[in-house]
Design a protein around this motif. Structure first.
Motif, PDB file in Angstrom:
ATOM      1  N   MET A 246      39.754  40.885  46.643  1.00 31.74           N
ATOM      2  CA  MET A 246      38.872  41.122  45.506  1.00 31.74           C
ATOM      3  C   MET A 246      38.390  39.826  44.868  1.00 31.74           C
ATOM      4  O   MET A 246      37.577  39.843  43.947  1.00 31.74           O
ATOM      5  N   SER A 247      38.892  38.701  45.318  1.00 35.92           N
ATOM      6  CA  SER A 247      38.416  37.421  44.794  1.00 35.92           C
ATOM      7  C   SER A 247      38.448  36.400  45.914  1.00 35.92           C
ATOM      8  O   SER A 247      39.164  36.554  46.899  1.00 35.92           O
ATOM      9  N   LYS A 248      37.652  35.354  45.765  1.00 38.24           N
ATOM     10  CA  LYS A 248      37.638  34.300  46.775  1.00 38.24           C
ATOM     11  C   LYS A 248      37.318  32.971  46.111  1.00 38.24           C
ATOM     12  O   LYS A 248      36.740  32.909  45.018  1.00 38.24           O
ATOM     13  N   ASN A 249      37.727  31.902  46.759  1.00 38.85           N
ATOM     14  CA  ASN A 249      37.449  30.565  46.265  1.00 38.85           C
ATOM     15  C   ASN A 249      36.041  30.180  46.687  1.00 38.85           C
ATOM     16  O   ASN A 249      35.774  29.908  47.846  1.00 38.85           O
ATOM     17  N   ALA A 250      35.122  30.206  45.753  1.00 40.62           N
ATOM     18  CA  ALA A 250      33.728  29.878  46.045  1.00 40.62           C
ATOM     19  C   ALA A 250      33.466  28.434  45.622  1.00 40.62           C
ATOM     20  O   ALA A 250      32.886  28.157  44.583  1.00 40.62           O
ATOM     21  N   GLY A 251      33.926  27.503  46.460  1.00 44.18           N
ATOM     22  CA  GLY A 251      33.718  26.096  46.139  1.00 44.18           C
ATOM     23  C   GLY A 251      34.400  25.669  44.856  1.00 44.18           C
ATOM     24  O   GLY A 251      33.890  24.823  44.111  1.00 44.18           O
ATOM     25  N   GLY A 252      35.570  26.253  44.556  1.00 44.82           N
ATOM     26  CA  GLY A 252      36.296  25.891  43.340  1.00 44.82           C
ATOM     27  C   GLY A 252      36.062  26.854  42.198  1.00 44.82           C
ATOM     28  O   GLY A 252      36.768  26.807  41.198  1.00 44.82           O
ATOM     29  N   ASN A 253      35.069  27.745  42.301  1.00 48.84           N
ATOM     30  CA  ASN A 253      34.804  28.727  41.258  1.00 48.84           C
ATOM     31  C   ASN A 253      35.528  30.027  41.579  1.00 48.84           C
ATOM     32  O   ASN A 253      36.025  30.211  42.684  1.00 48.84           O
ATOM     33  N   PHE A 254      35.587  30.940  40.606  1.00 53.10           N
ATOM     34  CA  PHE A 254      36.105  32.275  40.890  1.00 53.10           C
ATOM     35  C   PHE A 254      34.968  33.072  41.499  1.00 53.10           C
ATOM     36  O   PHE A 254      33.939  33.302  40.856  1.00 53.10           O
ATOM     37  N   GLY A 255      35.133  33.515  42.731  1.00 49.55           N
ATOM     38  CA  GLY A 255      34.088  34.262  43.415  1.00 49.55           C
ATOM     39  C   GLY A 255      34.437  35.733  43.518  1.00 49.55           C
ATOM     40  O   GLY A 255      35.586  36.106  43.741  1.00 49.55           O
ATOM     41  N   ILE A 256      33.443  36.589  43.351  1.00 48.76           N
ATOM     42  CA  ILE A 256      33.639  38.017  43.550  1.00 48.76           C
ATOM     43  C   ILE A 256      33.916  38.251  45.030  1.00 48.76           C
ATOM     44  O   ILE A 256      33.278  37.663  45.895  1.00 48.76           O
TER      45      ILE A 256
END
Length: 376
Positions: A207-217
């Motif tokens: 439900m979440s992923k590391n999008a270049g250091g941001n919280f990604g959906i």
């Protein structure tokens, strides 16, 4: 003579009983109130061993008790510590009778944060804004009136969105509040979302992923309603998925390794089989590739197509050593662009053999280094 002696004794007992009753009625034990580190604030006499809230509140106010910007939460009889953090038990009970010398300690909670408040920044509902100070007012977190160290915002998001939590200002103040993926303390799922994931056989980690250091959906989420709660007491935030539409991809893209490699280049659709990921046995959404890297090879992972759409770089990469393998310091680092800043690529400092594992649903790659040194 015997009857007279008994009468005298009875009178004496009655006198003693009366004294004891009178003493009990006038019992005024002294109760001590302290800070959580033991300093005495004040003491009160408790008639019959009981205190009143009005009596205690008045003494608190009259003594002008403060503790920096911390918030007073009440009086507790038992104070402990767990991992350096104070714990409080046995709150004051105005219906209870207390003995002389009973001590209460003030529970101070960390203050309510910055006066200007906190905001979200990033990509929300497909709307992109990474310029501090220009965020929509709809992205501001709202302070809880009863628990002022908590700030919340409920928003609608969609696949591809990514966020950070920061203080409301026109600067990126890393030392004040600039929280990305690592700043998320917990991802919480509503019962409905949990049930949906269970029915699809999917773990909550997707439900979440590391999008270049941001919280990604999460990459499996097409749209969702989430609540972001910043907790100033721990300087982290929580994300709660209230509702979510989850859709698993029917097919998995072909992924390749690209970069300054012997078997390839930065060609976006390189067809060399040695840089091609293959499905892990028994897994549809997990791909693997074993590769021999040279010192100073620079690379990233990409969906095999003519365009530079869909890639994983340094922000979505992690590595570890196989049993018995000793890794040199900073074996993998982020590449540096012409502007002197990180370019998102991955640079290998020392020749090594690596098994890459690419999780399509997490949009991340983990690597296990099986040997260090030039391949035979």
């Amino acid at each position: 003579m015997k009857k007279k002696l008994i009468a005298v004794l009875l009178c004496a007992l009655l006198v003693v009983s009366a004294v004891l009753v009178l003493a009990a009625c006038n019992n005024t034990p002294v109760i001590i109130f302290r800070s959580n580190d033991g300093r005495k604030y004040f003491e009160l006499e408790a008639k019959g061993g009981k205190l009143t809230k009005e009596q205690v509140d008045k003494a608190y106010k009259d003594n002008n008790i403060k503790n920096g910007d911390k918030i007073f939460m009440g009086w507790y009889q038992t104070v402990g510590q767990v991992d350096g953090i104070y714990t409080y038990d046995d709150p004051i009970d105005y219906d209870k009778t207390y003995e002389d010398g009973t001590e209460f300690y003030a529970y101070w909670h960390v203050g309510a944060g910055l006066p200007q408040g906190y905001t979200l920044i990033g990509v929300i509902g497909g709307v992109k804004n990474w310029t501090p100070g220009t965020e929509s007012e709809n992205w501001m977190l709202e302070q809880d009136p009863d628990q002022p160290w908590l700030y919340r915002k409920t928003i609608d998001v969609q696949k591809g969105d990514e966020i950070k939590v920061k203080e409301k200002s026109d600067k990126w103040n890393d030392d004040i509040c600039n929280l990305g993926y690592d700043g998320c303390a917990e991802v919480i799922l509503s019962d409905a979302v949990k049930a949906d994931l269970t029915s699809k056989g999917i773990d909550a980690k997707y439900m979440s992923k590391n999008a270049g250091g941001n919280f990604g959906i999460g990459t499996i989420v097409t749209e969702a309603n989430i609540t972001v709660e910043y907790d100033f007491s721990i300087l982290k935030y929580r994300v709660t998925y209230n509702t979510a539409t989850v859709a698993l991809p029917e097919t998995v893209d072909t992924w390749i390794l690209v970069g300054t490699l012997v078997e390839g280049s930065w060609t976006a659709d390189n067809s060399n089989p040695k840089v091609l990921f293959t499905a892990k046995e028994g897994e549809k959404y997990v791909l693997t590739l074993t590769y021999n890297l040279r010192a100073n090879d620079e690379f990233k992972f990409k969906i095999k197509n003519p365009e530079w759409v869909g890639d994983i770089g340094f922000g979505g990469f992690s590595y570890s050593a196989a049993d018995g393998v000793k890794l040199p310091k900073d074996l993998f680092v982020e590449g540096i662009g012409d502007d002197g800043k990180g370019n998102g690529n991955i640079v290998c400092s020392t020749a090594c053999t690596v098994v890459f594992t690419l999780d399509v649903l997490l949009n991340s790659v983990s690597a296990v280094v099986t040997s260090v040194g030039a391949a035979a």
